[in-house]
Design a protein around this motif. Structure first.
Motif, PDB file in Angstrom:
ATOM      1  N   GLN A   6     -12.392  -4.345   6.524  1.00  0.00           N
ATOM      2  CA  GLN A   6     -13.218  -4.279   5.320  1.00  0.00           C
ATOM      3  C   GLN A   6     -13.326  -2.834   4.826  1.00  0.00           C
ATOM      4  O   GLN A   6     -13.547  -2.603   3.639  1.00  0.00           O
ATOM      5  N   ILE A   7     -13.157  -1.874   5.726  1.00  0.00           N
ATOM      6  CA  ILE A   7     -13.245  -0.461   5.365  1.00  0.00           C
ATOM      7  C   ILE A   7     -11.851   0.081   5.025  1.00  0.00           C
ATOM      8  O   ILE A   7     -11.601   0.559   3.931  1.00  0.00           O
TER       9      ILE A   7
ATOM     10  N   ASP B  40     -19.909  -0.823   4.838  1.00  0.00           N
ATOM     11  CA  ASP B  40     -19.507  -2.004   4.065  1.00  0.00           C
ATOM     12  C   ASP B  40     -18.263  -1.758   3.231  1.00  0.00           C
ATOM     13  O   ASP B  40     -17.566  -2.703   2.865  1.00  0.00           O
ATOM     14  N   ASN B  41     -17.979  -0.512   2.889  1.00  0.00           N
ATOM     15  CA  ASN B  41     -16.794  -0.191   2.103  1.00  0.00           C
ATOM     16  C   ASN B  41     -16.449   1.278   2.306  1.00  0.00           C
ATOM     17  O   ASN B  41     -17.269   2.066   2.790  1.00  0.00           O
ATOM     18  N   TRP B  42     -15.227   1.649   1.932  1.00  0.00           N
ATOM     19  CA  TRP B  42     -14.746   3.006   2.164  1.00  0.00           C
ATOM     20  C   TRP B  42     -15.505   4.027   1.324  1.00  0.00           C
ATOM     21  O   TRP B  42     -15.660   5.183   1.735  1.00  0.00           O
TER      22      TRP B  42
ATOM     23  N   ARG C  59     -17.109 -11.452   7.148  1.00  0.00           N
ATOM     24  CA  ARG C  59     -16.341 -10.206   7.302  1.00  0.00           C
ATOM     25  C   ARG C  59     -15.264 -10.360   8.365  1.00  0.00           C
ATOM     26  O   ARG C  59     -14.112  -9.945   8.151  1.00  0.00           O
TER      27      ARG C  59
END
Length: 612
Positions: free
Chosen positions: A424-425, A328-330, A359
């Protein structure tokens, strides 16, 4: 049905948007966006907004010229113009070499100006050092087969290449940039060859002119990253995959996919687009050529495929495509538990269709902006991508060679939607930008048409003028000053290194100003996760950097004796005296935290005390 009212309305709207963009400066637009977002937008930074403003200003004029461009693309050039062996080819080959010279000079000029490293660069340098210190390139295949080489993100071709010149000094960084420039130069020659064989000598000149002025290609050519070599292998693959289907061509197509896969994991999209194109055009008869393509891929990439199967039970394993793609995120990438459990099934089980759609929608918006950057002239954020994009699109849609058109459309679609999801990443122009030469190729069709319309001589003179202008620009930016042996460590190098490890250390969100320097920078050390930026040349460039997305993370400035022959803004921060460097006129919000040495300092380190 009469479409003229709709076209007139669209043109009027585009002109209205162009006029509106002229009326509002980028700073005002950013303030409005930040107000709507409820804070500073990390994606819509000032450089991005400036580029989009230029694109919007160009929208009206471009649409006014679009009918003329469509008519030009629709004309059929004389068959003699499409022949790669037509008369007077030697002078045109000389022009092609002049374009190559201009490209190399521009690249050396950019290296001399010490462009910031990308996020992956220290990892590439450190991986190359590991390869060099474990037996070098000759031992790398054996280490892959045995599973000793465990790097699961960066593929071994580029790192192995760099291992031949690896060393623990910043000479290594410059050598890595030169290897990238060599890969880009090979990609240029291959692009010219492909364009010449498909659209004749003037098509090659147009392809070459677009190649050497493209901002993403120029930036990639001097980056410490594998993308320039991936560009070269992508052109080789595209050339083989667009030939008539045969055993030889299928095997070569697979072999070039294998070389690309040894370079970067995204080459799996080359393989997938090849298979889809064969199925599209041949149906059940595609099975044999797909098997041959697969055989060529396996034959070339076997060491890496074997290692992946042995360690990860997946021949095409890459930590980004197998794991990071489903985060969902880095920040989750840094958590071994979250990263280890990530995957498509786990993602689908924990996210709704609405979340998945949101997304993808946000990613498509971000990737669309990056597409304009990929087509931009001079610099990715220059804002001159729209005219090139529309010209390429018209030429691609008008291409009568179905295999070539289908393959490029499939490849672009796979790259676009894959990295829209990945946005998104991590997002940026460099992902789809690795196929920039292929995306520019359709515009080569304009070459024979322009030569037929305005005369071959005018096209050639214009190309020569462009190349000479770029040579002059590269020379003015310091290309003649570049030296591979310019790194000369001082007795204080290790002290600065210790400071960077202690203050920056494992903080990837810390940025610092340092260089261009011939003695201090430590870009090869992966233990320093912070990002280095060279000092800008002018006050306005400094203010722009500090106002950018990266600028808000800059915390330190490290200054050695200024180069008075090539002054930058750091020359105003300090002054020389009999007692060493002294503080002169640093900007507000900066204070001296460390003189090195304490008495008669030769290096001053400043810390940022505010975000002014």
């Amino acid at each position: 049905m009469d479409r003229r009212p709709a076209r007139t309305f669209s043109l009027a709207l585009a002109i209205l948007l162009s006029v509106a963009a002229l009326c509002f400066p980028a700073e005002s637009i950013k303030a409005w966006i930040d107000g709507v977002a409820g804070g500073s937008s990390w994606f819509f930074g000032l450089p991005t907004i400036r580029a989009l403003r230029v694109e919007t200003i160009l929208l009206g004029p471009v649409l006014l010229l679009l009918p003329a461009l469509r008519r030009l693309v629709a004309t059929e050039p004389p068959s003699a113009e499409l022949s790669p062996t037509e008369p007077a080819r030697k002078p045109r080959r000389a022009i092609e070499l002049l374009l190559l010279l201009a490209f190399v000079v521009m690249g050396l000029g950019r290296i001399e100006n010490d462009p910031p490293l990308q996020r992956d660069a220290p990892s590439y340098l450190s991986t190359s050092l590991d390869i060099a210190e474990a037996g070098g390139l000759a031992q790398l295949p054996a280490r892959l087969f045995s599973g000793e080489f465990i790097e699961a993100n960066r593929h071994p071709f580029y790192a192995g290449l760099l291992s031949t010149v690896a060393g623990r000094s910043d000479r290594f960084t410059d050598r890595a940039r030169i290897f990238s420039l060599i890969g880009a130069a090979i990609a240029f020659l291959l692009t010219m060859r492909f364009a010449r064989s498909h659209w004749g000598p003037h098509g090659a000149l147009i392809a070459g002119a677009l190649f050497i002025t493209n901002g993403v290609i120029l930036q990639t050519s001097v980056s410490v990253s594998c993308e320039s070599w991936l560009m070269a292998f992508s052109v080789l693959w595209f050339g083989a995959a667009t030939r008539a289907v045969s055993t030889k061509n299928s095997l070569f197509t697979g072999a070039f996919v294998g070389l690309a896969y040894l370079t970067k994991g995204t080459a799996t999209l080359f393989f997938l687009s090849t298979c889809l194109q064969l199925l599209w055009s041949r149906g059940k008869r595609a099975l044999r050529p797909i098997a041959l393509v697969t055989a060529g891929l396996v034959a070339v990439a076997l060491p890496l495929l074997w290692r992946n199967t042995k360690l990860f039970s997946n021949p095409f394993h890459n930590v980004n495509s197998s794991r990071a793609l489903w985060l969902d995120n880095w920040e989750d990438f840094e958590d071994p538990l979250i990263l280890g459990s990530a995957g498509p099934l786990q993602y689908l089980a924990t996210h709704s269709f609405v979340e998945i759609g949101e997304r993808m929608a946000v990613g498509i918006i971000k990737e669309s902006i990056h597409i304009l950057e990929i087509f931009s002239i001079g610099w990715p954020e220059s804002g001159f991508g729209l005219p090139i994009f529309l010209a390429v699109l018209l030429c691609l849609l008008g291409d009568r060679e179905r295999r070539r058109k289908r393959l490029l459309l499939l490849l672009f679609s796979l790259f676009f939607f894959a990295f829209a999801w990945y946005a998104q990443i991590v997002q940026g122009w460099r992902f789809v930008g690795s196929i920039a030469p292929l995306l520019l190729l359709p515009a080569a069709a304009l070459g024979p048409r322009l030569a037929a319309r305005f005369g071959p001589g005018r096209v050639e003179v214009a190309t020569v003028a462009l190349a000479l202008a770029l040579v002059a620009l590269g020379l003015s930016r310091g290309a003649t000053n570049f030296r591979l042996d310019r790194f000369h460590p001082t007795e204080h190098t290790e002290t600065v290194h210790a400071f960077l490890k202690r203050r920056v250390g494992d903080r990837s969100d810390v940025h610092y100003l340092l260089g261009p320097s011939s003695s201090l920078t430590r870009d090869w050390d992966v233990r320093i996760l912070g990002h280095r930026h060279p000092f800008p040349r002018t006050d306005s460039e400094f203010l722009e950097l500090m106002a950018s997305n990266n600028g808000r993370f800059i915390r330190y400035a490290i200054i050695e004796k200024p180069d008075l022959d090539d002054p930058r803004v750091d020359a105003k921060w300090v002054r020389e005296s009999p007692d060493g460097l002294q503080v002169a006129d640093p900007p507000p919000g900066w204070e001296l935290v460390r003189p090195i040495p304490t008495r008669h300092p030769e290096i001053l380190i400043f810390a940022r005390t505010s975000k002014n």
